[in-house]
Scaffold this motif. Structure first.
Motif, short mmCIF file in Angstrom:
data_model
loop_
_atom_site.label_atom_id
_atom_site.label_comp_id
_atom_site.label_asym_id
_atom_site.label_seq_id
_atom_site.Cartn_x
_atom_site.Cartn_y
_atom_site.Cartn_z
N THR A 90 3.71 10.03 10.01
CA THR A 90 4.65 8.92 10.02
C THR A 90 5.57 8.97 8.81
N GLY A 91 5.09 9.59 7.71
CA GLY A 91 5.91 9.68 6.51
C GLY A 91 6.03 8.35 5.77
N GLY A 92 5.31 7.33 6.23
CA GLY A 92 5.42 6.00 5.64
C GLY A 92 4.60 5.80 4.39
N ALA A 94 0.84 -1.19 0.00
CA ALA A 94 0.00 0.00 0.00
C ALA A 94 0.88 1.24 0.00
N GLN A 95 0.58 2.13 -0.92
CA GLN A 95 1.34 3.37 -1.04
C GLN A 95 0.55 4.59 -0.59
N ALA A 151 -1.68 2.82 11.60
CA ALA A 151 -0.24 2.77 11.31
C ALA A 151 0.30 1.37 11.53
N SER A 152 -0.12 0.73 12.60
CA SER A 152 0.34 -0.63 12.90
C SER A 152 -0.11 -1.62 11.83
N HIS A 153 -1.36 -1.56 11.43
CA HIS A 153 -1.87 -2.52 10.46
C HIS A 153 -1.37 -2.25 9.04
N ARG A 188 6.44 2.32 9.97
CA ARG A 188 7.44 2.42 11.02
C ARG A 188 7.34 3.80 11.67
N ILE A 189 7.24 3.80 12.98
CA ILE A 189 7.10 5.05 13.71
C ILE A 189 8.28 5.20 14.65
N GLY A 190 9.11 6.20 14.36
CA GLY A 190 10.28 6.46 15.20
C GLY A 190 9.89 7.24 16.44
N PRO A 191 10.85 7.45 17.36
CA PRO A 191 10.56 8.17 18.60
C PRO A 191 10.03 9.59 18.38
N ALA A 192 10.59 10.32 17.42
CA ALA A 192 10.13 11.69 17.16
C ALA A 192 8.70 11.67 16.62
#
Length: 184
Positions: free
Chosen positions: A43-45, A10-11, A127-129, A133-137
């Motif tokens: 998240t930028g993902g 998924a994009q 986001a999880s499903h 990837r979620i970084g600390p910031a």
């Protein structure tokens, strides 16, 4: 499982306004969708369609998969919001547009004063499903809240909803967008 491996392709994501069972709560559905859009896009993902691209689906009677195709999204989050007294039930369903498969569905039952918790939980689950990837910031940004007052936030969402109705309210109506923003 098969659903999780296919979500990595998924994009783009469209988060549709949640349908309110009571027309007076339409602003809640749009407000929750807007918050999930903002939080998930941080998240930028993946590409997340902006609120301006999905607002029209509040009034349009178009199914979620058709709406997602119209805005060129690979996955779509649809749902509903129902109020009973001081309680909210938010039901969501994350669908893969290509085949209509449900990747995740859940209900959230919380008090209306916990609206921020609902938004945060839905955004985290999406986001999880989608295996973003979620970084600390990014995690810190996801946890930020626009205000600590649920009542002020509700007035803000009502003001945005009224404003989005293209200023179509009449002078005879009780509260226009500016009135709600002043209350916030």
């Amino acid at each position: 499982g098969p659903a999780s491996s296919s979500t990595t392709t998924a994009q783009s994501l469209a988060v549709l306004p949640l349908k309110a069972f009571d027309a007076g709560d339409d602003y809640l559905g749009l407000g929750i969708a807007d918050a999930v859009i903002r939080r998930t896009s941080q998240t930028g993902g993946m590409i997340v369609r902006p609120t301006s691209a999905i607002q029209r689906y509040m009034a349009d009677d178009v199914d979620a998969l058709t709406a997602a195709r119209q805005v060129s999204a690979d996955v779509v989050l649809e749902g509903s919001v129902q109020r009973a007294g001081d309680r909210l039930r938010v039901s969501v369903n994350l669908l893969r547009v290509g085949d209509g498969a449900s990747l995740w569905a859940d209900n959230f039952d919380l008090r209306t004063t916990d609206i921020f918790e609902i938004q945060d939980r839905v955004a985290r689950e999406v986001a999880s499903h989608l295996q973003l990837r979620i970084g600390p910031a990014q995690q810190a940004r996801l946890g930020r809240r626009p205000t600590t007052s649920p009542q002020a936030y509700e007035y803000y969402m009502k003001g945005l909803h009224r404003l989005d109705q293209r200023m179509s309210f009449s002078v005879a109506e009780k509260a226009g967008p500016i009135d709600f923003f002043n209350l916030a």
